[in-house]
Scaffold this motif. Structure first.
Motif, mmCIF file in Angstrom:
data_model
loop_
_atom_site.group_PDB
_atom_site.id
_atom_site.type_symbol
_atom_site.label_atom_id
_atom_site.label_comp_id
_atom_site.label_asym_id
_atom_site.label_seq_id
_atom_site.Cartn_x
_atom_site.Cartn_y
_atom_site.Cartn_z
ATOM 1 N N SER A 1 0.808 -1.213 0.000
ATOM 2 C CA SER A 1 0.000 0.000 0.000
ATOM 3 C C SER A 1 0.845 1.268 0.000
ATOM 4 C CB SER A 1 -0.950 0.012 1.201
ATOM 5 O OG SER A 1 -0.200 0.047 2.392
ATOM 6 N N ARG A 2 2.156 1.156 0.129
ATOM 7 C CA ARG A 2 3.022 2.341 0.115
ATOM 8 C C ARG A 2 3.148 2.861 -1.312
ATOM 9 N NH1 ARG A 2 8.206 -0.086 2.794
ATOM 10 N NH2 ARG A 2 7.505 -1.743 1.441
ATOM 11 N N THR A 3 3.219 4.160 -1.449
ATOM 12 C CA THR A 3 3.415 4.749 -2.764
ATOM 13 C C THR A 3 4.883 5.118 -2.931
ATOM 14 O OG1 THR A 3 2.893 6.935 -1.929
ATOM 15 C CG2 THR A 3 1.076 5.671 -2.884
ATOM 16 N N SER A 4 5.344 5.098 -4.152
ATOM 17 C CA SER A 4 6.716 5.494 -4.441
ATOM 18 C C SER A 4 6.787 7.010 -4.524
ATOM 19 C CB SER A 4 7.170 4.887 -5.763
ATOM 20 O OG SER A 4 7.193 3.483 -5.663
ATOM 21 N N ALA A 5 7.923 7.537 -4.160
ATOM 22 C CA ALA A 5 8.145 8.975 -4.237
ATOM 23 C C ALA A 5 9.371 9.220 -5.097
ATOM 24 C CB ALA A 5 8.353 9.550 -2.847
ATOM 25 N N TYR A 6 9.258 10.212 -5.957
ATOM 26 C CA TYR A 6 10.357 10.578 -6.841
ATOM 27 C C TYR A 6 10.684 12.045 -6.590
ATOM 28 C CZ TYR A 6 8.926 6.250 -8.956
ATOM 29 O OH TYR A 6 8.603 4.931 -9.151
ATOM 30 N N ILE A 7 11.958 12.349 -6.458
ATOM 31 C CA ILE A 7 12.402 13.682 -6.074
ATOM 32 C C ILE A 7 13.113 14.354 -7.238
ATOM 33 C CG2 ILE A 7 13.872 14.982 -4.490
ATOM 34 C CD1 ILE A 7 13.471 12.687 -2.482
ATOM 35 N N CYS A 8 12.777 15.619 -7.484
ATOM 36 C CA CYS A 8 13.484 16.420 -8.477
ATOM 37 C C CYS A 8 14.880 16.698 -7.934
ATOM 38 C CB CYS A 8 12.752 17.733 -8.756
ATOM 39 S SG CYS A 8 13.692 18.880 -9.789
ATOM 40 N N ASP A 9 15.898 16.387 -8.717
ATOM 41 C CA ASP A 9 17.281 16.588 -8.284
ATOM 42 C C ASP A 9 17.664 18.059 -8.160
ATOM 43 O OD1 ASP A 9 17.702 13.829 -8.247
ATOM 44 O OD2 ASP A 9 18.427 13.794 -10.323
ATOM 45 N N VAL A 10 16.888 18.960 -8.761
ATOM 46 C CA VAL A 10 17.217 20.380 -8.756
ATOM 47 C C VAL A 10 16.577 21.109 -7.573
ATOM 48 C CG1 VAL A 10 17.092 22.539 -10.075
ATOM 49 C CG2 VAL A 10 17.501 20.369 -11.259
ATOM 50 N N CYS A 11 15.259 20.927 -7.407
ATOM 51 C CA CYS A 11 14.553 21.715 -6.382
ATOM 52 C C CYS A 11 14.118 20.910 -5.162
ATOM 53 C CB CYS A 11 13.337 22.402 -6.988
ATOM 54 S SG CYS A 11 12.021 21.280 -7.537
ATOM 55 N N GLY A 12 14.172 19.597 -5.254
ATOM 56 C CA GLY A 12 13.789 18.764 -4.119
ATOM 57 C C GLY A 12 12.301 18.489 -4.003
ATOM 58 N N SER A 13 11.501 18.939 -4.978
ATOM 59 C CA SER A 13 10.069 18.655 -4.945
ATOM 60 C C SER A 13 9.834 17.160 -5.091
ATOM 61 C CB SER A 13 9.345 19.400 -6.073
ATOM 62 O OG SER A 13 9.395 20.785 -5.845
ATOM 63 N N VAL A 14 8.801 16.663 -4.436
ATOM 64 C CA VAL A 14 8.500 15.236 -4.428
ATOM 65 C C VAL A 14 7.269 14.978 -5.289
ATOM 66 C CG1 VAL A 14 7.894 13.270 -2.962
ATOM 67 C CG2 VAL A 14 9.468 15.023 -2.113
#
Length: 113
Positions: free
Chosen positions: A4-17
């Protein structure tokens, strides 16, 4: 049983998820706006009322994709005031110079605008 966990992807430039790797990659392709006002700068908001007073920049951040305030990687500066904190674009601030927090508080106490 499904995870049930969702994956998170982070922008390498600004850190937004983001929940999607493609969106994070698209965000990272935007050129970041340069930092032009140093942390610790004494600032005056240009179009603010007289009661706003001087602010003290505590840092800056870049917007992520989908932020209603602007395009991805537009830079905002967070400034503290005696009444609270607010975020501004560089074009909305006059940078006066780098000072310590106590010097900022002393300038405000003297009534400098």
């Amino acid at each position: 049983m499904a995870d049930s966990r969702t994956s998170a992807y982070i922008c390498d430039v600004c850190g937004s998820v983001y929940a999607d790797a493609g969106i994070a990659a698209a965000c990272a392709r935007h050129e970041p706006e340069a930092e032009t006002i140093a942390t610790g700068s004494l600032v005056r908001p240009l179009d603010a009322g007289a009661g706003t007073g001087l602010g003290w920049v505590t840092g800056s951040f870049l917007l992520g994709m989908g932020d209603p305030r602007g395009e991805a990687h537009v830079r905002y500066y967070r400034a503290s005031f005696l009444w609270g904190r607010a975020d501004f674009r560089a074009s909305d601030l006059e940078a006066i110079g780098v000072v310590t927090e106590s010097e900022w508080r002393e300038a405000v106490a003297r009534g400098e605008q």
